[in-house]
Design a protein around this motif. Structure first.
Motif, short mmCIF file in Angstrom:
data_model
loop_
_atom_site.label_atom_id
_atom_site.label_comp_id
_atom_site.label_asym_id
_atom_site.label_seq_id
_atom_site.Cartn_x
_atom_site.Cartn_y
_atom_site.Cartn_z
N ILE A 1 -7.31 9.78 4.99
CA ILE A 1 -7.92 8.73 4.17
C ILE A 1 -6.95 7.57 4.01
CG2 ILE A 1 -8.82 8.18 1.87
CD1 ILE A 1 -9.92 11.01 1.74
N TYR A 2 -5.66 7.87 3.89
CA TYR A 2 -4.65 6.81 3.76
C TYR A 2 -4.65 5.94 5.02
CZ TYR A 2 -0.21 4.47 2.80
OH TYR A 2 0.75 3.52 2.58
N ASP A 3 -4.73 6.57 6.18
CA ASP A 3 -4.77 5.83 7.44
C ASP A 3 -6.02 4.96 7.52
OD1 ASP A 3 -2.38 6.94 8.20
OD2 ASP A 3 -3.27 8.48 9.49
N GLU A 4 -7.13 5.47 7.01
CA GLU A 4 -8.38 4.69 7.00
C GLU A 4 -8.24 3.48 6.07
OE1 GLU A 4 -11.33 7.50 5.81
OE2 GLU A 4 -11.50 8.43 7.79
N ALA A 5 -7.55 3.67 4.94
CA ALA A 5 -7.32 2.55 4.01
C ALA A 5 -6.44 1.49 4.67
CB ALA A 5 -6.67 3.07 2.73
N THR A 6 -5.42 1.94 5.40
CA THR A 6 -4.54 1.02 6.11
C THR A 6 -5.34 0.20 7.13
OG1 THR A 6 -2.71 2.59 5.89
CG2 THR A 6 -2.44 0.84 7.52
N GLN A 7 -6.20 0.88 7.88
CA GLN A 7 -7.01 0.21 8.90
C GLN A 7 -7.97 -0.79 8.27
OE1 GLN A 7 -6.56 0.78 12.34
NE2 GLN A 7 -7.72 -1.15 12.33
N PHE A 8 -8.55 -0.42 7.14
CA PHE A 8 -9.48 -1.32 6.43
C PHE A 8 -8.78 -2.61 6.03
CE2 PHE A 8 -10.81 -2.76 2.16
CZ PHE A 8 -12.05 -3.29 2.48
N LEU A 9 -7.59 -2.50 5.46
CA LEU A 9 -6.86 -3.70 5.01
C LEU A 9 -6.47 -4.56 6.21
CD1 LEU A 9 -4.58 -2.09 2.27
CD2 LEU A 9 -6.58 -3.56 1.90
N GLN A 10 -6.12 -3.93 7.32
CA GLN A 10 -5.81 -4.68 8.53
C GLN A 10 -7.04 -5.43 9.04
OE1 GLN A 10 -4.24 -1.75 11.25
NE2 GLN A 10 -2.14 -1.96 10.52
N ASP A 11 -8.16 -4.74 9.09
CA ASP A 11 -9.40 -5.34 9.59
C ASP A 11 -9.84 -6.52 8.73
OD1 ASP A 11 -9.39 -3.44 11.56
OD2 ASP A 11 -10.91 -2.15 10.63
N GLN A 12 -9.55 -6.45 7.43
CA GLN A 12 -9.95 -7.52 6.51
C GLN A 12 -8.97 -8.68 6.50
OE1 GLN A 12 -12.96 -7.52 4.74
NE2 GLN A 12 -13.32 -5.78 6.12
N GLY A 13 -7.83 -8.49 7.16
CA GLY A 13 -6.85 -9.57 7.27
C GLY A 13 -5.98 -9.80 6.06
N TYR A 14 -5.78 -8.77 5.24
CA TYR A 14 -4.92 -8.92 4.06
C TYR A 14 -3.44 -8.86 4.45
CZ TYR A 14 -9.04 -8.32 1.12
OH TYR A 14 -10.26 -8.50 0.52
N ASP A 15 -2.62 -9.56 3.69
CA ASP A 15 -1.16 -9.53 3.88
C ASP A 15 -0.64 -8.34 3.07
OD1 ASP A 15 1.59 -9.84 3.77
OD2 ASP A 15 1.52 -12.01 3.53
N PHE A 16 -0.27 -7.26 3.75
CA PHE A 16 0.19 -6.07 3.02
C PHE A 16 1.25 -5.32 3.81
CE2 PHE A 16 -2.75 -4.25 5.97
CZ PHE A 16 -2.40 -2.91 6.13
N THR A 17 2.05 -4.57 3.06
CA THR A 17 3.04 -3.66 3.63
C THR A 17 2.59 -2.24 3.33
OG1 THR A 17 4.84 -5.24 3.25
CG2 THR A 17 5.47 -2.94 3.54
N ALA A 18 2.55 -1.38 4.34
CA ALA A 18 2.14 0.02 4.15
C ALA A 18 3.37 0.91 4.11
CB ALA A 18 1.20 0.45 5.27
N LEU A 19 3.50 1.68 3.05
CA LEU A 19 4.65 2.58 2.89
C LEU A 19 4.26 4.00 3.27
CD1 LEU A 19 5.95 1.32 -0.60
CD2 LEU A 19 6.49 0.45 1.69
N LEU B 1 0.84 -1.19 0.00
CA LEU B 1 0.00 0.00 0.00
C LEU B 1 0.88 1.25 0.00
CD1 LEU B 1 -2.86 1.29 0.33
CD2 LEU B 1 -2.48 1.18 2.80
N ALA B 2 0.60 2.17 -0.93
CA ALA B 2 1.35 3.43 -1.01
C ALA B 2 0.41 4.52 -1.46
CB ALA B 2 2.53 3.30 -1.97
N ALA B 3 0.91 5.77 -1.43
CA ALA B 3 0.07 6.91 -1.80
C ALA B 3 0.86 7.92 -2.62
CB ALA B 3 -0.50 7.59 -0.55
N GLN B 4 0.16 8.59 -3.51
CA GLN B 4 0.68 9.80 -4.15
C GLN B 4 1.11 10.75 -3.03
OE1 GLN B 4 -2.39 11.44 -6.60
NE2 GLN B 4 -1.38 13.40 -6.89
N THR B 5 2.21 11.46 -3.22
CA THR B 5 2.82 12.22 -2.11
C THR B 5 1.94 13.34 -1.58
OG1 THR B 5 3.96 13.65 -3.70
CG2 THR B 5 5.18 11.74 -2.87
#
Length: 282
Positions: free
Chosen positions: A172-190, A162-166
């Protein structure tokens, strides 16, 4: 008398300053002519017009840049393959990509080489986004809101990055990070959102809380400028986005006691100064 509260962060950011300094240095070298920029070097029409008057040519496509010519890579960066093809054709490339954008490109490259699929929070049409996507060899998904991310059909058996335009909204980026965590996906947040962008947005919100009306100065095609307008309006403060002083709603502003003033990262100081003077003279 109307009080004007001006943001300290209004105007050029470090990346814009560096890019324009590189272009100015090249212009001073007479033997470098003709000089090309690949797309607008920054998103401000007034600055681009100034450079056009100095003979700088804006190429919309890499094919428009002839061999042996000098070309400046814009502050937003370009897709990796575009830079490679320019160098292979013998074009003299001067890379003016913002260091924060370059860092994001390399972070994405490093974290997707193991097969991770890139989930990028950004604007589809933005040149920075096109560059960032080119650094992910294993596939990409682009989303511009949390709702869009939720609609993407992700696979629990695959790994993501997971990454974002600078210049995107950190909340919103933090909310996206939380959503992926809650769904149990294997991801790295940059962490690719620029601190200067975050500080600019936070200061705009702090000022907006104290004023009757907020003025945001900057190019219509500037993503970070539009984002400033969005965060201020999201707080409920009346906000007007202007490129030049003629667009100020003076009759409406005369009714205000306090006016806030900020500007996007590609807005020259002279434009902000002139608008501040008009507001103070109301």
């Amino acid at each position: 008398m109307i009080e004007v509260i001006r943001a300290e962060t209004a105007g050029f950011c470090m990346g814009v300053d560096l890019a324009l300094n590189k272009l100015d240095s090249l212009i001073e070298r007479e033997e470098a002519a003709p000089i090309y920029i690949l797309g607008p070097i920054i998103h401000n029409p007034q600055v681009l017009e100034d450079y056009s008057q100095k003979g700088v040519i804006t190429a919309e496509s890499p094919d428009e840049v002839p061999a042996k010519a000098h070309v400046i890579i814009r502050a937003h960066g370009v897709p990796k393959q575009v830079e490679t093809s320019l160098r292979e054709r013998g074009v003299h490339v001067i890379d003016a990509t913002c260091p924060k954008v370059k860092k994001a490109q390399l972070l994405i490259k490093r974290n997707t080489e193991d097969g991770r699929i890139l989930l990028l929070y950004g604007e589809d049409s933005h040149p920075e986004v096109k560059g960032l996507l080119s650094y992910a060899p294993s596939g990409t998904f682009l989303f511009d809101s949390l709702e869009e991310l939720k609609e993407v059909k992700l696979d629990k058996n695959k790994k993501y990055c997971l990454a974002a335009q600078t210049t995107q909204d950190r909340m919103i980026y933090d909310e996206a990070t939380q959503f992926l965590q809650d769904q149990g996906y294997d991801f790295t947040a940059l962490q690719t959102i620029c601190d200067a962008t975050r500080q600019r947005q936070e200061e705009a919100l702090a000022i907006a809380d104290k004023v009757d009306h907020m003025i945001v100065v900057g190019g219509r095609i500037s993503g970070n400028t539009r984002r400033l307008v969005q965060v201020v309006e999201g707080q409920g403060t009346k906000c007007t986005h202007v490129e030049v002083e003629e667009e100020l709603p003076l009759d409406e502003l005369r009714k205000c006691k306090r006016i806030g003033l900020t500007a996007g990262a590609s807005t020259p100081k002279r434009l902000v100064d002139s608008i501040q003077k008009i507001l103070e003279d109301l």
